[in-house]
Write an enzyme that holds these catalytic residues in place. Sequence first.
Site, PDB file in Angstrom:
ATOM      1  CD  GLU A  37      28.905  48.401  48.964  1.00 57.21           C
ATOM      2  OE1 GLU A  37      29.781  49.085  48.260  1.00 57.21           O
ATOM      3  OE2 GLU A  37      28.898  47.282  49.375  1.00 57.21           O
ATOM      4  CB  CYS A 192      43.387  39.924  43.538  1.00 53.43           C
ATOM      5  SG  CYS A 192      43.989  40.455  42.227  1.00 53.43           S
ATOM      6  CB  CYS A 199      48.459  33.777  42.230  1.00 55.18           C
ATOM      7  SG  CYS A 199      48.813  35.545  41.958  1.00 55.18           S
ATOM      8  CB  CYS A 202      43.501  33.302  42.934  1.00 56.59           C
ATOM      9  SG  CYS A 202      42.331  34.186  41.918  1.00 56.59           S
ATOM     10  CB  CYS A 208      44.776  35.267  36.544  1.00 56.87           C
ATOM     11  SG  CYS A 208      45.663  36.794  36.806  1.00 56.87           S
TER      12      CYS A 208
HETATM   13 FE1  SF4 Z   1      44.905  38.229  41.323  1.00 56.88          FE
HETATM   14 FE2  SF4 Z   1      45.196  36.790  39.272  1.00 56.88          FE
HETATM   15 FE3  SF4 Z   1      46.483  36.379  41.241  1.00 56.88          FE
HETATM   16 FE4  SF4 Z   1      44.005  35.817  41.174  1.00 56.88          FE
HETATM   17  S1  SF4 Z   1      45.571  34.767  40.010  1.00 56.88           S
HETATM   18  S2  SF4 Z   1      45.067  36.536  43.014  1.00 56.88           S
HETATM   19  S3  SF4 Z   1      43.194  37.340  39.881  1.00 56.88           S
HETATM   20  S4  SF4 Z   1      46.774  38.131  40.178  1.00 56.88           S
END
Ligand code: SF4
Length: 360
Positions: A37, A192, A199, A202, A208
């Site tokens: 970390e 992200c 996205c 994601c 989002c």
């Molecule tokens: Fe980031 Fe939103 Fe795209 Fe997901 S959907 S990668 S959280 S910007």
Amino acid sequence: MSYTFLPKLVLNWFDYHGRKSLPWQQDKSPYRVYVSEIMLQQTQVATVIPYYERFMAQFPDVFSLANAEEDSVLYLWTGLGYYNRARNLHKTAKIIAKDYLGIFPCDLDILQSLPGIGRSTAGAIMAIAFEKKAAILDGNVKRVLTRLYGITEWPGEKATHAYLWTLAEELTPDQRVADYTQAMMDIGATLCKRGQPNCLECPLQENCLAFKQGLTQSIPGSKPKKTSPLRITTFLLLKQGNQILLQKRPKAGIWAGLWSLPEITGKASSQQVREFCQKNLRCTIQKTTDIPSFIHVFSHFRLEVNPVLIEIQKTKLKLLEANQEIWYNLEQPARVGLPAPIKALLERINDESSSTLCEA
Ligand code: SF4
């Protein structure tokens, strides 16, 4: 907006796509998690891995780190930057070894009171090493949360930062907190991303706001710009045979405790270099060569470095105490901590000396 269902989405994604074979995820212990970390603060996983492996080979447990010389800790940190992290890591290891008999305290407040451990790092140790519910808010998580919630302000702004902590705490689940914490870091690092978020892959896409509103390029907001001041210095590479004189930096300030070069503030003329060497370094110059200048960027200023290679008459210079000055052998380098630009300069001088020898 309530996102109570979000941890489930994150954990489902983690089960299929999360990173599970990073070195600090193997033989997991509070010490191993702690070192990772600290290294991961401001540094990407791919850069950290070889440093982490070398560090663990040398300091496999908290006692070996606590008993080490500071120079050998800084040596293994050379090139990773932000050297205060290494000094604090060392200080904390000494405290854990002495005051806690080598056992990491499973307590958020105690962890935060140790040198170099802030709220997010303490949260990560609690969650990942101890499986205790605690939130984190590192750079990756900040980026995910600001985009998810469509927060346009700069995340470092005080009220925004406090709000992000509230969101991070609300979202952290009671169960599988280690996996959730790793998953949020992984989503930030692998999907992200700062430049081009992926996205389409994601798990948070449907919820989002930045994605829905086409704001992924402008969120997170940037830090208000201040022009960073320029400082100018002349670095003196005093060369005797294949050795360069290094001096230890003071214990506080820039590059504290690392080995660096004698320097003159400003861009020194050859006359100033000559006078400085006679007066402060007790030596007479044979030949000087200017090396092209470069800019090194610190967080709060830029440093214009003007290096001068100075060949001196042999054996005339007596060193100050050994812990203040050393002759650094370019071919058999000592295991000491060097700032990255100094290391690069020494390697360059060594390469050029070797090629001159070969040509000769
Ligand atoms: Fe980031 Fe939103 Fe795209 Fe997901 S959907 S990668 S959280 S910007």
